[in-house]
Design an enzyme around this catalytic site. Structure first.
Site, PDB file in Angstrom:
ATOM      1  N   HIS A   1       5.269  42.326 -14.711  1.00  0.00           N
ATOM      2  CA  HIS A   1       6.302  43.278 -15.136  1.00  0.00           C
ATOM      3  C   HIS A   1       6.659  44.166 -13.953  1.00  0.00           C
ATOM      4  CE1 HIS A   1       8.055  46.828 -17.039  1.00  0.00           C
ATOM      5  NE2 HIS A   1       8.319  46.062 -18.098  1.00  0.00           N
TER       6      HIS A   1
ATOM      7  N   ASP B   1       7.344  47.307 -13.448  1.00  0.00           N
ATOM      8  CA  ASP B   1       6.597  48.559 -13.312  1.00  0.00           C
ATOM      9  C   ASP B   1       5.150  48.307 -12.917  1.00  0.00           C
ATOM     10  OD1 ASP B   1       8.808  50.127 -13.988  1.00  0.00           O
ATOM     11  OD2 ASP B   1       8.372  49.984 -16.133  1.00  0.00           O
ATOM     12  N   LYS B   2       4.580  47.221 -13.427  1.00  0.00           N
ATOM     13  CA  LYS B   2       3.202  46.900 -13.068  1.00  0.00           C
ATOM     14  C   LYS B   2       3.095  46.351 -11.642  1.00  0.00           C
ATOM     15  CE  LYS B   2       0.861  48.638 -15.732  1.00  0.00           C
ATOM     16  NZ  LYS B   2      -0.021  49.611 -15.118  1.00  0.00           N
TER      17      LYS B   2
ATOM     18  N   GLU C   1       3.996  56.261  -4.160  1.00  0.00           N
ATOM     19  CA  GLU C   1       4.930  55.779  -5.179  1.00  0.00           C
ATOM     20  C   GLU C   1       5.628  54.522  -4.667  1.00  0.00           C
ATOM     21  OE1 GLU C   1       4.746  57.410  -7.888  1.00  0.00           O
ATOM     22  OE2 GLU C   1       3.823  59.260  -7.166  1.00  0.00           O
TER      23      GLU C   1
ATOM     24  N   GLU D   1       2.790  60.892  -0.047  1.00  0.00           N
ATOM     25  CA  GLU D   1       2.089  61.750   0.890  1.00  0.00           C
ATOM     26  C   GLU D   1       0.674  61.235   1.117  1.00  0.00           C
ATOM     27  OE1 GLU D   1       5.206  62.953  -1.179  1.00  0.00           O
ATOM     28  OE2 GLU D   1       3.307  63.202  -2.229  1.00  0.00           O
TER      29      GLU D   1
ATOM     30  N   LYS E   1       5.636  40.513 -21.759  1.00  0.00           N
ATOM     31  CA  LYS E   1       5.281  41.667 -22.577  1.00  0.00           C
ATOM     32  C   LYS E   1       4.685  41.161 -23.891  1.00  0.00           C
ATOM     33  CE  LYS E   1       8.052  45.285 -22.441  1.00  0.00           C
ATOM     34  NZ  LYS E   1       9.238  46.172 -22.573  1.00  0.00           N
TER      35      LYS E   1
ATOM     36  N   PHE F   1      14.688  33.698 -20.962  1.00  0.00           N
ATOM     37  CA  PHE F   1      14.051  34.732 -20.147  1.00  0.00           C
ATOM     38  C   PHE F   1      13.646  34.088 -18.821  1.00  0.00           C
ATOM     39  CE2 PHE F   1      10.411  38.154 -20.251  1.00  0.00           C
ATOM     40  CZ  PHE F   1      10.895  38.702 -19.083  1.00  0.00           C
TER      41      PHE F   1
ATOM     42  N   ASP G   1      14.785  43.758 -13.476  1.00  0.00           N
ATOM     43  CA  ASP G   1      14.754  45.183 -13.838  1.00  0.00           C
ATOM     44  C   ASP G   1      13.975  45.912 -12.747  1.00  0.00           C
ATOM     45  OD1 ASP G   1      15.049  47.524 -15.219  1.00  0.00           O
ATOM     46  OD2 ASP G   1      13.623  47.038 -16.803  1.00  0.00           O
ATOM     47  N   ALA G   2      14.463  47.043 -12.302  1.00  0.00           N
ATOM     48  CA  ALA G   2      13.753  47.810 -11.282  1.00  0.00           C
ATOM     49  C   ALA G   2      12.401  48.289 -11.815  1.00  0.00           C
ATOM     50  CB  ALA G   2      14.596  49.001 -10.829  1.00  0.00           C
TER      51      ALA G   2
ATOM     52  N   ARG H   1       5.270  54.234 -14.842  1.00  0.00           N
ATOM     53  CA  ARG H   1       6.114  54.245 -16.046  1.00  0.00           C
ATOM     54  C   ARG H   1       5.448  53.584 -17.255  1.00  0.00           C
ATOM     55  NH1 ARG H   1      12.420  53.021 -14.779  1.00  0.00           N
ATOM     56  NH2 ARG H   1      11.612  50.960 -14.257  1.00  0.00           N
ATOM     57  N   LYS H   2       4.219  53.123 -17.111  1.00  0.00           N
ATOM     58  CA  LYS H   2       3.546  52.457 -18.228  1.00  0.00           C
ATOM     59  C   LYS H   2       2.228  53.143 -18.547  1.00  0.00           C
ATOM     60  CE  LYS H   2       6.571  49.347 -19.262  1.00  0.00           C
ATOM     61  NZ  LYS H   2       7.680  50.188 -18.736  1.00  0.00           N
TER      62      LYS H   2
ATOM     63  N   LYS I   1      -2.777  57.094  -6.766  1.00  0.00           N
ATOM     64  CA  LYS I   1      -3.440  58.367  -6.491  1.00  0.00           C
ATOM     65  C   LYS I   1      -4.903  58.146  -6.139  1.00  0.00           C
ATOM     66  CE  LYS I   1      -0.370  60.729  -9.728  1.00  0.00           C
ATOM     67  NZ  LYS I   1      -0.244  61.451 -11.003  1.00  0.00           N
TER      68      LYS I   1
ATOM     69  N   LYS J   1      -7.331  63.318  -7.172  1.00  0.00           N
ATOM     70  CA  LYS J   1      -6.306  63.721  -8.124  1.00  0.00           C
ATOM     71  C   LYS J   1      -6.892  63.659  -9.532  1.00  0.00           C
ATOM     72  CE  LYS J   1      -3.411  63.234  -4.596  1.00  0.00           C
ATOM     73  NZ  LYS J   1      -3.991  62.940  -3.277  1.00  0.00           N
TER      74      LYS J   1
ATOM     75  N   ASP K   1      -5.448  63.824 -12.305  1.00  0.00           N
ATOM     76  CA  ASP K   1      -4.717  62.931 -13.204  1.00  0.00           C
ATOM     77  C   ASP K   1      -5.478  61.631 -13.396  1.00  0.00           C
ATOM     78  OD1 ASP K   1      -2.504  64.422 -13.883  1.00  0.00           O
ATOM     79  OD2 ASP K   1      -1.290  63.720 -12.210  1.00  0.00           O
TER      80      ASP K   1
END
Length: 407
Positions: free
Chosen positions: A16, A18-19, A44, A57, A177, A251, A259-260, A265-266, A286, A290, A292
């Site tokens: 995917h 995003d992955k 990123e 960074e 998916k 598909f 898709d970008a 995002r997941k 990260k 961090k 997060d």
């Protein structure tokens, strides 16, 4: 908590878009931690048709100095890591090919103003890299102490990726998916009511509204149904279960060409499939200073040990932090009415067992290692990788919890 309800979780494959971005970002984290275990990384990634862009960074010995000068050979290593990640995923398509996509590296030095708050000094402990809230969760629905809907969604796609790479399902392409809906009775999953799998495929393996190759689509559908039957317990698959296999039809165009993709995002796929809250911060890209990332890992570790110790059937834990401050601002435990002990007692016991500062978390779990790319697909929790459990999946705190909370 309702006793009877329907609940759904989804997963997305390593292909995917995003992955793809998450795995690239974590490949950079791993590269830099292998050079400097104290490296600071916030990477990123953007992916689209024949393009990968890095931004963020960084700071670390043997990586980049404070003026933004790369150590010799490191930019080439960065590009090699990115291309190797895309190759491992399996993209060799005209719209996205590991050898030929354009690559931009826009990483730059970490802000000195952030560094002054995060770094340890003579009179201060290492501070949190940002403010925020982090959640961990565990449930006894599955052996991995994960929500069943997400666990099965992940495992369907993970099995399909294994078969694709082994050549036993040559009609599969990397992007896919899944989505699993279960009916619960008395808070236990009793039936799969709907299962969705959409997978990118080789040319011709579709049939929709009379268009396409019905025989090829039947082959693909039969394969996917077989995977579902292998992953889900047989008692959950009934005559009422509805299957949606590539419900939109063709598909063939997928991944970053379709898709970008962007890092982070997941986050619900990465965590608990919606069965528990999420603090909003992504993990991938990260380094473990961090919170997060590291605080989300320690809260999962604590919640899992609480459930494994038999203190509750379900557990949610929240921590909160302020940038530059070492100790958490709050600890919150919710046993969702399934506990055998008061939540307040657990809240009081936890800091006596694990130091919840950024450095304390990293030390307890051993996080300053290049282990992160393998976390970036099929979930960060409830999994093993390369045969070993991630350190936050260990249940080595069970006996200490029992002793600390003994009446």
């Amino acid at each position: 908590m309702r006793n009877s309800f329907l609940f759904t979780s989804e997963s997305v494959s390593e292909g995917h878009p995003d992955k793809v971005a998450d795995q690239i970002s974590d490949s950079i984290v791993d590269l830099f931690l292998s050079k400097d275990p104290e490296a600071r990384v916030a990477c990123e990634t953007l992916t689209t048709t024949q393009l990968v862009v890095l931004a963020g960074e960084i700071r670390g010995n043997g990586i980049m100095d404070e003026d933004g000068n790369w150590a010799p050979g490191v930019p080439e290593e960065v590009e090699a890591a990115v291309r190797a990640t895309v190759r491992e995923i399996g993209y060799e398509q005209s719209g996205f090919h590991w050898q030929t996509f354009r690559f931009e590296n826009n990483l730059h030095p970490q802000s000195a103003h952030i560094a002054q708050g995060v770094d340890a000094g003579e009179n201060k402990d290492e501070g949190a890299g940002d403010q925020g809230i982090m959640f961990g969760y565990a449930s006894d629905e599955t052996p991995d102490l994960m929500p069943a809907t997400l666990d099965y969604s992940h495992k369907i796609l993970e099995r399909m990726a294994i078969d694709r790479k082994a050549g036993t399902a040559p009609f599969l392409e990397p992007d896919a998916k899944s989505q699993v809906t279960l009916r619960y009775a008395n808070e236990r999953p009793v039936e799969a009511t709907a299962i969705v799998v959409s997978t990118q495929h080789a040319p011709g393996y579709f049939f929709h509204n009379g268009e396409g190759d019905e025989a090829k689509y039947t082959e693909l559908r039969k394969y996917v149904l077989g995977v579902i039957a292998d992953v889900l317990p047989a008692e959950l698959l009934t005559a009422n279960t509805v299957y949606h296999i590539n419900p939109t039809g063709c598909f063939e165009i997928g991944g970053p060409d379709g898709d970008a993709g962007l890092t982070g995002r997941k986050i619900i796929v990465d965590t608990y499939g919606g069965a528990a809250p999420h603090g909003g911060g992504a993990f991938s890209g990260k380094d473990p200073t961090k919170v997060d990332r590291s605080a989300a890992y320690i809260t999962r570790y604590l919640a899992k040990n609480i459930v494994a110790a038999g203190l509750a059937r379900r557990c949610t834990i929240q921590l909160s932090y302020a940038i530059g401050v070492a100790e958490p601002l709050s600890i919150y435990v919710d046993l969702h009415g399934t506990g055998t002990i008061e939540e307040s007692r657990i809240e009081a016991a936890i800091p006596q067992l694990v130091r919840l500062t950024p450095k304390g978390i990293r030390t307890h779990l051993g996080l300053n290692k290049p282990i992160y790319k393998q976390t970036a697909a099929y979930g960060h929790f409830g999994r093993t990788a390369d045969g070993d459990a991630f350190p936050w999946e260990r249940t080595d705190l069970v006996e200490q919890l029992k002793s600390a909370l003994a009446a």
